[in-house]
Design a protein around this motif. Structure first.
Motif, PDB file in Angstrom:
ATOM      1  N   VAL A 142      50.279  49.626  37.318  1.00  0.00           N
ATOM      2  CA  VAL A 142      49.426  48.452  37.130  1.00  0.00           C
ATOM      3  C   VAL A 142      50.282  47.194  37.166  1.00  0.00           C
ATOM      4  CG1 VAL A 142      47.869  47.287  35.508  1.00  0.00           C
ATOM      5  CG2 VAL A 142      47.817  49.787  35.713  1.00  0.00           C
ATOM      6  N   ILE A 143      49.783  46.138  37.826  1.00  0.00           N
ATOM      7  CA  ILE A 143      50.441  44.836  37.770  1.00  0.00           C
ATOM      8  C   ILE A 143      49.416  43.778  37.383  1.00  0.00           C
ATOM      9  CG2 ILE A 143      52.281  45.373  39.413  1.00  0.00           C
ATOM     10  CD1 ILE A 143      50.693  43.913  41.573  1.00  0.00           C
ATOM     11  N   THR A 144      49.877  42.737  36.709  1.00  0.00           N
ATOM     12  CA  THR A 144      48.965  41.708  36.214  1.00  0.00           C
ATOM     13  C   THR A 144      48.987  40.438  37.060  1.00  0.00           C
ATOM     14  OG1 THR A 144      50.691  40.995  34.681  1.00  0.00           O
ATOM     15  CG2 THR A 144      49.021  42.520  33.831  1.00  0.00           C
ATOM     16  N   SER A 145      49.708  40.475  38.160  1.00  0.00           N
ATOM     17  CA  SER A 145      49.714  39.352  39.091  1.00  0.00           C
ATOM     18  C   SER A 145      50.002  39.868  40.492  1.00  0.00           C
ATOM     19  CB  SER A 145      50.774  38.320  38.691  1.00  0.00           C
ATOM     20  OG  SER A 145      50.938  37.355  39.716  1.00  0.00           O
ATOM     21  N   PRO A 146      49.153  39.546  41.466  1.00  0.00           N
ATOM     22  CA  PRO A 146      49.426  39.968  42.844  1.00  0.00           C
ATOM     23  C   PRO A 146      50.770  39.471  43.356  1.00  0.00           C
ATOM     24  CG  PRO A 146      47.161  39.215  42.648  1.00  0.00           C
ATOM     25  CD  PRO A 146      47.844  38.881  41.344  1.00  0.00           C
ATOM     26  N   HIS A 161      43.882  42.168  34.910  1.00  0.00           N
ATOM     27  CA  HIS A 161      43.934  40.768  34.484  1.00  0.00           C
ATOM     28  C   HIS A 161      44.016  40.676  32.962  1.00  0.00           C
ATOM     29  CE1 HIS A 161      42.981  39.096  38.492  1.00  0.00           C
ATOM     30  NE2 HIS A 161      42.197  40.160  38.620  1.00  0.00           N
ATOM     31  N   ASN A 162      44.748  39.667  32.488  1.00  0.00           N
ATOM     32  CA  ASN A 162      44.945  39.471  31.042  1.00  0.00           C
ATOM     33  C   ASN A 162      43.748  38.756  30.406  1.00  0.00           C
ATOM     34  OD1 ASN A 162      47.598  40.572  30.561  1.00  0.00           O
ATOM     35  ND2 ASN A 162      48.405  38.860  31.763  1.00  0.00           N
ATOM     36  N   ILE A 163      42.562  39.269  30.653  1.00  0.00           N
ATOM     37  CA  ILE A 163      41.366  38.576  30.163  1.00  0.00           C
ATOM     38  C   ILE A 163      41.023  39.000  28.735  1.00  0.00           C
ATOM     39  CG2 ILE A 163      40.387  38.228  32.459  1.00  0.00           C
ATOM     40  CD1 ILE A 163      38.538  40.577  31.958  1.00  0.00           C
ATOM     41  N   THR A 164      40.388  38.085  28.041  1.00  0.00           N
ATOM     42  CA  THR A 164      39.820  38.362  26.725  1.00  0.00           C
ATOM     43  C   THR A 164      38.317  38.133  26.817  1.00  0.00           C
ATOM     44  OG1 THR A 164      41.826  37.652  25.576  1.00  0.00           O
ATOM     45  CG2 THR A 164      39.794  37.682  24.299  1.00  0.00           C
ATOM     46  N   LYS A 165      37.541  39.116  26.422  1.00  0.00           N
ATOM     47  CA  LYS A 165      36.087  39.010  26.517  1.00  0.00           C
ATOM     48  C   LYS A 165      35.582  37.919  25.586  1.00  0.00           C
ATOM     49  CE  LYS A 165      31.905  40.302  27.716  1.00  0.00           C
ATOM     50  NZ  LYS A 165      31.391  40.027  29.084  1.00  0.00           N
ATOM     51  N   ILE A 166      34.801  36.996  26.135  1.00  0.00           N
ATOM     52  CA  ILE A 166      34.201  35.911  25.354  1.00  0.00           C
ATOM     53  C   ILE A 166      32.693  35.964  25.550  1.00  0.00           C
ATOM     54  CG2 ILE A 166      34.097  33.415  25.000  1.00  0.00           C
ATOM     55  CD1 ILE A 166      36.919  33.225  26.164  1.00  0.00           C
ATOM     56  N   ASP A 167      31.951  35.951  24.465  1.00  0.00           N
ATOM     57  CA  ASP A 167      30.490  36.028  24.536  1.00  0.00           C
ATOM     58  C   ASP A 167      29.923  34.825  25.288  1.00  0.00           C
ATOM     59  OD1 ASP A 167      30.494  38.377  23.105  1.00  0.00           O
ATOM     60  OD2 ASP A 167      30.118  37.397  21.168  1.00  0.00           O
ATOM     61  N   LEU A 272      50.807  35.364  35.910  1.00  0.00           N
ATOM     62  CA  LEU A 272      49.517  34.760  35.575  1.00  0.00           C
ATOM     63  C   LEU A 272      49.321  34.950  34.074  1.00  0.00           C
ATOM     64  CD1 LEU A 272      47.183  35.993  38.474  1.00  0.00           C
ATOM     65  CD2 LEU A 272      48.312  33.771  38.240  1.00  0.00           C
ATOM     66  N   SER A 273      49.304  33.862  33.335  1.00  0.00           N
ATOM     67  CA  SER A 273      49.221  33.966  31.878  1.00  0.00           C
ATOM     68  C   SER A 273      47.778  34.152  31.425  1.00  0.00           C
ATOM     69  CB  SER A 273      49.813  32.715  31.218  1.00  0.00           C
ATOM     70  OG  SER A 273      48.878  31.659  31.222  1.00  0.00           O
ATOM     71  N   ASN A 274      47.618  34.613  30.175  1.00  0.00           N
ATOM     72  CA  ASN A 274      46.258  34.786  29.652  1.00  0.00           C
ATOM     73  C   ASN A 274      45.539  33.447  29.494  1.00  0.00           C
ATOM     74  OD1 ASN A 274      47.692  33.843  27.431  1.00  0.00           O
ATOM     75  ND2 ASN A 274      46.732  35.252  25.989  1.00  0.00           N
ATOM     76  N   THR A 292      54.501  27.240  41.359  1.00  0.00           N
ATOM     77  CA  THR A 292      54.296  28.491  40.633  1.00  0.00           C
ATOM     78  C   THR A 292      53.017  29.147  41.167  1.00  0.00           C
ATOM     79  OG1 THR A 292      52.987  27.435  38.887  1.00  0.00           O
ATOM     80  CG2 THR A 292      55.378  27.597  38.532  1.00  0.00           C
ATOM     81  N   TYR A 293      52.895  30.453  40.928  1.00  0.00           N
ATOM     82  CA  TYR A 293      51.672  31.151  41.337  1.00  0.00           C
ATOM     83  C   TYR A 293      50.488  30.690  40.493  1.00  0.00           C
ATOM     84  CZ  TYR A 293      48.747  34.949  43.078  1.00  0.00           C
ATOM     85  OH  TYR A 293      47.743  35.684  43.670  1.00  0.00           O
ATOM     86  N   MET A 294      50.753  30.284  39.252  1.00  0.00           N
ATOM     87  CA  MET A 294      49.694  29.710  38.429  1.00  0.00           C
ATOM     88  C   MET A 294      49.113  28.467  39.105  1.00  0.00           C
ATOM     89  SD  MET A 294      48.678  31.086  35.488  1.00  0.00           S
ATOM     90  CE  MET A 294      48.111  29.692  34.521  1.00  0.00           C
ATOM     91  N   GLU A 295      49.959  27.654  39.708  1.00  0.00           N
ATOM     92  CA  GLU A 295      49.471  26.477  40.440  1.00  0.00           C
ATOM     93  C   GLU A 295      48.609  26.917  41.621  1.00  0.00           C
ATOM     94  OE1 GLU A 295      51.254  22.456  42.556  1.00  0.00           O
ATOM     95  OE2 GLU A 295      52.269  24.369  42.896  1.00  0.00           O
TER      96      GLU A 295
END
Length: 359
Positions: A142-146, A161-167, A272-274, A292-295
């Motif tokens: 598993v990787i968290t960034s392509p 993906h470093n996602i957090t579930k938000i209602d 890719l940060s959370n 950066t890849y974030m950009e």
């Protein structure tokens, strides 16, 4: 059918293993965990059995102490693995996979998942070659960034993906706020505060600018206090370590997310940060460093702003940008990005679930 025995192994504390709840959900909390307690704290992740290796490792301590810790953890974990005879292993981060490489390639070939979340000195040919062997012996890597494919061995990787579930009701509540014409625009960095020299540059870029309030929230923020006092900077708020359940509350009080860790460093350029996912899910602009890849991801998808700390006019440009945002278009773009993320997540969940069932 015989019940599968699964063990999660990490050289981190549980609170630093942010992907663990998602694996726990897939496994219905039916797993064991072997982890390295580097901070001397009590933790529980809902596993059947928690095997804690206690060996404090404060930030900044020497390489020898860390090396000794890795060897002791390896012996501790191997004894447990041999005793319990697990069917499948899940290892995080890359260092954990390298540490147990012999065991994985001889006893667990095709029966383990390696979860890669960072650059790990792949420019070292010895590390690269060992990592290549471990990856090709895995059932899934598993990787968290392509962008990690840039430095990793050629392989078919599974994206997570470093996602957090938000209602949805929380998202709607945030988006009903008044986003413009505020007295102060709140820019928050939420999480461990580690890049102190970099954040001093960030603070200097906004120093005593009444249009903005900077908030550094998390363990390590206290290391910025002396700098703010010395420079008589008044528009910075510092708050130390907090409970993870309070995270969303801090984001709900945020107008812009700070993700300014630096660039021209492989540890930073490809990740890719959370914070990316909090920004896209809630619909909050995020500041990112150039090159950066974030950009690449955030700016191309319409919710990122490139903040060049070497440009003395950047705070003015940011203020103009924020005041000119068309929020309906902004939310549509961030939602569209999250649709593609959720598609990846569905594939990830199904792939892990199928692997465990058949592993």
């Amino acid at each position: 059918m015989k019940k599968k025995k699964v063990c999660f192994i990490t050289t981190r504390n549980i609170f630093n293993t942010t992907c663990l709840p998602r694996y726990a959900k897939i496994l219905n909390d039916d797993f064991d965990i072997i982890y390295w307690d580097q901070h001397g704290i009590e933790e529980n992740c809902g596993a059947n059995n928690h095997y804690k290796f206690e060996y404090k490792m404060p930030y900044g301590k020497g390489k020898l102490k860390k090396a000794i810790g890795y060897l002791k953890f390896k012996n501790f974990a191997i004894n447990i693995i041999k005793k319990n005879k697990y069917d499948s292993l899940i290892l995080l981060p890359t260092q954990t996979g390298l540490l147990f490489s012999k065991l994985l390639m001889t006893k667990y070939k095709g029966r383990f998942i390696l979860d890669i979340r960072d650059y790990t000195a792949e420019n070292n040919i010895l590390i690269y070659q060992l990592e290549k062997k471990v990856i090709h012996s895995s059932g899934i890597t598993v990787i968290t960034s392509p962008a990690y494919k840039t430095f990793l061995p050629k392989h078919e990787y599974l994206i997570s993906h470093n996602i957090t579930k938000i209602d949805q009701e929380v998202i709607n509540m945030y988006r009903k706020r008044t986003n413009i014409d505020k007295e102060k625009i709140v820019i928050s960095c939420i999480g461990s505060i580690r890049f102190i020299d970099q954040f001093k540059k960030v603070i200097q870029s906004f120093a005593n600018d009444d249009r903005f309030e900077l908030r550094f929230i998390g363990r390590g923020s206290e290391n910025l206090n002396d700098y703010c006092m010395e420079k008589s900077i008044k528009n910075v708020m510092l708050k130390g370590r907090f409970n993870s359940e309070d995270t969303i509350g801090y984001y709900l009080d945020t107008d812009i997310i700070m993700n300014l860790y630096g660039n021209n460093n492989p540890f930073l350029d490809y990740a890719l940060s959370n914070k990316l996912y909090y920004a896209a899910t809630l619909g909050i602009p995020i500041l990112v460093c150039p090159n950066t890849y974030m950009e690449d991801v955030t700016v191309s998808n319409g919710f990122g702003f490139t903040y060049d700390l070497d440009n003395p006019q950047m705070s003015d440009k940011l203020y103009e940008y924020y005041q000119s945002i068309d929020w309906d278009k902004f939310y549509n773009k961030s939602d569209k990005y999250m649709e593609s993320v959720n598609m990846d997540e569905n594939i990830f969940m199904k792939s892990i679930r199928d692997f465990i069932k058949g592993g």
